[in-house]
Scaffold this motif. Structure first.
Motif, mmCIF file in Angstrom:
data_model
loop_
_atom_site.group_PDB
_atom_site.id
_atom_site.type_symbol
_atom_site.label_atom_id
_atom_site.label_comp_id
_atom_site.label_asym_id
_atom_site.label_seq_id
_atom_site.Cartn_x
_atom_site.Cartn_y
_atom_site.Cartn_z
ATOM 1 N N UNK A 8 6.037 -14.217 29.449
ATOM 2 C CA UNK A 8 5.500 -15.165 30.432
ATOM 3 C C UNK A 8 4.246 -14.611 31.107
ATOM 4 N N UNK A 9 4.251 -13.315 31.375
ATOM 5 C CA UNK A 9 3.089 -12.688 32.011
ATOM 6 C C UNK A 9 1.871 -12.754 31.099
ATOM 7 N N UNK A 10 2.081 -12.541 29.813
ATOM 8 C CA UNK A 10 0.974 -12.623 28.848
ATOM 9 C C UNK A 10 0.425 -14.050 28.767
ATOM 10 N N UNK A 11 1.306 -15.021 28.893
ATOM 11 C CA UNK A 11 0.857 -16.420 28.893
ATOM 12 C C UNK A 11 0.009 -16.689 30.134
ATOM 13 N N UNK A 12 0.476 -16.230 31.294
ATOM 14 C CA UNK A 12 -0.293 -16.409 32.533
ATOM 15 C C UNK A 12 -1.673 -15.773 32.421
ATOM 16 N N UNK A 13 -1.725 -14.631 31.746
ATOM 17 C CA UNK A 13 -2.992 -13.905 31.593
ATOM 18 C C UNK A 13 -3.852 -14.497 30.484
ATOM 19 N N UNK A 14 -3.350 -15.554 29.835
ATOM 20 C CA UNK A 14 -4.058 -16.205 28.721
ATOM 21 C C UNK A 14 -4.359 -15.199 27.611
ATOM 22 N N UNK A 15 -3.327 -14.448 27.273
ATOM 23 C CA UNK A 15 -3.456 -13.467 26.194
ATOM 24 C C UNK A 15 -3.944 -14.160 24.919
ATOM 25 N N UNK A 16 -4.978 -13.616 24.298
ATOM 26 C CA UNK A 16 -5.555 -14.258 23.116
ATOM 27 C C UNK A 16 -5.666 -13.314 21.926
ATOM 28 N N UNK A 17 -5.240 -12.073 22.078
ATOM 29 C CA UNK A 17 -5.417 -11.126 20.984
ATOM 30 C C UNK A 17 -4.256 -11.201 20.002
ATOM 31 N N UNK A 18 -4.599 -11.231 18.730
ATOM 32 C CA UNK A 18 -3.579 -11.425 17.703
ATOM 33 C C UNK A 18 -2.578 -10.287 17.643
ATOM 34 N N UNK A 19 -3.048 -9.044 17.763
ATOM 35 C CA UNK A 19 -2.128 -7.913 17.597
ATOM 36 C C UNK A 19 -1.078 -7.900 18.702
ATOM 37 N N UNK A 20 -1.455 -8.323 19.911
ATOM 38 C CA UNK A 20 -0.492 -8.392 21.007
ATOM 39 C C UNK A 20 0.518 -9.501 20.726
ATOM 40 N N UNK A 21 0.029 -10.652 20.296
ATOM 41 C CA UNK A 21 0.938 -11.753 19.997
ATOM 42 C C UNK A 21 1.857 -11.425 18.820
ATOM 43 N N UNK A 22 1.392 -10.629 17.888
ATOM 44 C CA UNK A 22 2.270 -10.251 16.768
ATOM 45 C C UNK A 22 3.451 -9.434 17.267
ATOM 46 N N UNK A 23 3.211 -8.555 18.262
ATOM 47 C CA UNK A 23 4.315 -7.772 18.839
ATOM 48 C C UNK A 23 5.261 -8.665 19.626
ATOM 49 N N UNK A 24 4.706 -9.605 20.391
ATOM 50 C CA UNK A 24 5.547 -10.526 21.165
ATOM 51 C C UNK A 24 6.356 -11.422 20.231
ATOM 52 N N UNK A 25 5.702 -11.932 19.202
ATOM 53 C CA UNK A 25 6.385 -12.813 18.254
ATOM 54 C C UNK A 25 7.487 -12.074 17.513
ATOM 55 N N UNK A 26 7.231 -10.821 17.179
ATOM 56 C CA UNK A 26 8.243 -10.019 16.487
ATOM 57 C C UNK A 26 9.505 -9.893 17.340
ATOM 58 N N UNK A 27 9.318 -9.643 18.641
ATOM 59 C CA UNK A 27 10.468 -9.551 19.536
ATOM 60 C C UNK A 27 11.203 -10.863 19.690
ATOM 61 N N UNK A 28 10.450 -11.945 19.835
ATOM 62 C CA UNK A 28 11.082 -13.260 19.981
ATOM 63 C C UNK A 28 11.855 -13.651 18.719
ATOM 64 N N UNK A 29 11.303 -13.331 17.560
ATOM 65 C CA UNK A 29 11.989 -13.653 16.303
ATOM 66 C C UNK A 29 13.306 -12.904 16.186
#
Length: 543
Positions: free
Chosen positions: A466-487
């Motif tokens: 949620x914090x990354x969403x608030x910060x408008x995170x746009x970098x792919x490598x960060x989202x890949x780590x977040x997505x990996x955890x959510x999956x």
């Protein structure tokens, strides 16, 4: 096309000619091949004569090789096309392929020429052979092999279609070529005495491939790729009880297949990056140059490299790095803080990170290079060597409101478990867009790992998302780590008896990703980065 690459993995040399087929037994080789008239033959050294026989065959003779191990001998016979060029140092360079694919070798030729010239300068030691050939072999059972002067590749690992090959594929090809050419120094010129030190060449080639691409192709953002592949790959295997040390005893060469894994490649390259960062690149480079010049055309062991780096740095590198290479696993650093008006006291504790949440019976202690940044000193790291079970470090000039983060740049091969107050400070730094990309990736990757091993509740990870969403995170490598955890979290909940919990998580995920999907769209937009290649789409191949 018929080809034969004499590679150590399949122990082929002894099947081609009588030899002492062990890395420590080096010799000079004179190679001659008799082939049918319509075929061409190439080998490690340049051709010195070509003579037709009365039997409809041609005898190709090649120049004498330098002193080298038998596993590096190679020759290939077939109907070839090639493209060629010349390095600045005057080394003829060719890329061979089957007929009809000549234009697909141009990208590889460009990289090979750059790599020879760049390594010549970086190692301060000129490539000693009179030519470089790279050959694409159909149905090659490996990714590539560093035969000295004649590198063999699986076709897809070398050839790039100018019209169809993606940027991701070009990144892969550039890394593989840089890796194999790095072996000309680490492996070919200086060879390990025995296969127990396989990492000595593979870990350094894996690290140096990224250093070369970083300097020559900055648009590829290669360190983002590195952490997404090598850190994640090394951590995943080394967090298991069934891991193994980097320096592992090999009693029989047939055991080699067991260590062609992410410990020998990924973890080893991460340790090289950690050491390079700790010592600084000039000092690390000086140590490697000493090592290569002292042991050229000879064999070496891990201790020889540590001694060279100790001479260059004035530090006890053997003691420090043996704590990493002679033991399996990696440390989890637990940190808490005491806040004082103008300084911060950090209390650190180390233990082995175990994915199953268990305890390490060995009780090993690592010598860990700790680098720390704070909100007011993001470009001014504090560095410490953490070499006890528990230790305190004092940071002067740190105000009570400042956040503190360990492992700046995600350069150390360890994970960090922050006290709750320190973690809240890091969350605030992410929301305020104060942390750099590699640091944000490191926080996301290690936080879910702590969830997996039971040290952190899953809601903390969801708070980070949620914090990354608030910060408008746009970098792919960060989202890949977040997505990996959510999956992984969703996969776990699919086995849960209460389907409403999974339903809630799915809604949460949709709310997270829908705005991002709308923003990105399906079609590429002008100004978007097209060069990044992540571990989520491309897994590192052990070359």
């Amino acid at each position: 096309m018929v080809s034969l690459a004499l590679v150590y993995k399949n122990r082929i040399p002894r099947k081609a000619f009588p030899c002492w087929d062990e890395p420590i037994f080096k010799a000079k080789f004179d190679i001659a091949l008799e082939v049918k008239d319509h075929l061409t033959a190439v080998s490690n050294m340049p051709q010195i004569s070509k003579e037709k026989t009365e039997h409809g065959t041609t005898i190709f003779k090649f120049d004498t090789t330098p002193l080298m191990s038998s596993y590096l001998i190679a020759f290939a016979v077939g109907e070839f096309d090639y493209v060629e060029g010349m390095t600045k140092s005057g080394i003829p360079t060719r890329v061979y392929m089957v007929k009809g694919k000549r234009d697909q070798g141009l990208f590889a030729l460009e990289i090979a020429i750059k790599a020879i010239d760049w390594y010549n300068d970086w190692f301060d030691l000129k490539y000693p052979l009179p030519k470089v050939d790279l050959i694409a072999v159909p149905d090659f059972n490996m990714g590539a092999m560093e035969n000295w002067g004649l590198i063999t590749f699986r076709e897809v690992m070398l050839l790039a279609d100018p019209q169809k090959s993606t940027t991701r594929m070009k990144i892969q090809i550039s890394l593989i070529i840089a890796h194999e050419i790095a072996h000309f120094w680490f492996g070919d010129l200086v060879t390990m005495k025995w296969w127990s030190d396989l990492w000595l060449k593979e870990g350094f080639a894996k690290f140096m491939e990224h250093v070369l691409v970083h300097y020559n192709y900055p648009e590829y953002h290669i360190w983002e790729y590195f952490v997404g592949n090598n850190f994640v790959g090394g951590f995943e295997l080394d967090s298991l009880k069934a891991s193994h040390a980097i320096e592992v005893e090999i009693d029989n060469p047939n055991e080699l297949d067991e260590i062609f894994d992410n410990i020998t490649y990924a973890k080893s390259s991460c340790l090289n990056r950690m050491l390079c960062y700790y010592l600084s690149e000039p000092v690390f480079q000086d140590g490697l140059r000493r090592y290569l010049k002292k042991f050229q055309y000879n064999n070496a062991e891990t201790i020889d490299l540590w001694n060279a780096l100790s001479e260059a740095s004035g530090q006890d590198i053997d003691t420090m790095m043996s704590s990493w290479t002679k033991h399996m696993g990696f440390p989890l650093v637990t940190v808490s803080q005491t806040i004082e008006p103008d300084r911060r006291i950090l209390k650190l504790h180390q233990s082995r990170f175990m994915l199953d949440g268990g305890k390490d019976e060995e009780g090993h202690i690592w010598q860990i290079p700790i680098n720390i940044i704070t909100s007011s000193h993001q470009n001014e790291e504090r560095k410490f060597l953490f070499n006890k079970r528990e230790q305190e470090f004092v940071l002067e000039g740190v105000k009570p409101h400042e956040w503190v983060k360990l492992n700046s740049g995600t350069t150390g091969f360890y994970r960090v478990h922050y006290s709750q107050d320190m973690f809240q400070g890091i969350l605030q730094a992410i929301e305020n867009k104060e942390l750099k990309m590699l640091d944000r990736f490191g926080v996301a990757e290690e936080l879910f790992a702590l969830v997996e091993c039971g040290k952190v509740q899953a809601d903390e990870f969801l708070t980070l998302v949620e914090t990354c969403v608030k910060a408008q995170e746009s970098d792919y490598v960060v989202w890949s780590a977040l997505e990996n955890g959510l999956s992984k979290l969703a996969n776990s909940l699919r086995r849960h008896t209460d389907s409403k919990i999974l339903e809630c998580l799915n809604k949460f995920i949709c709310n997270i990703f829908e705005p991002l999907a709308e923003k990105l769209g399906w079609e590429p937009k002008e100004g978007e980065g097209k060069n990044y290649c992540s571990s989520y789409f491309f897994k590192t191949y052990p070359f």
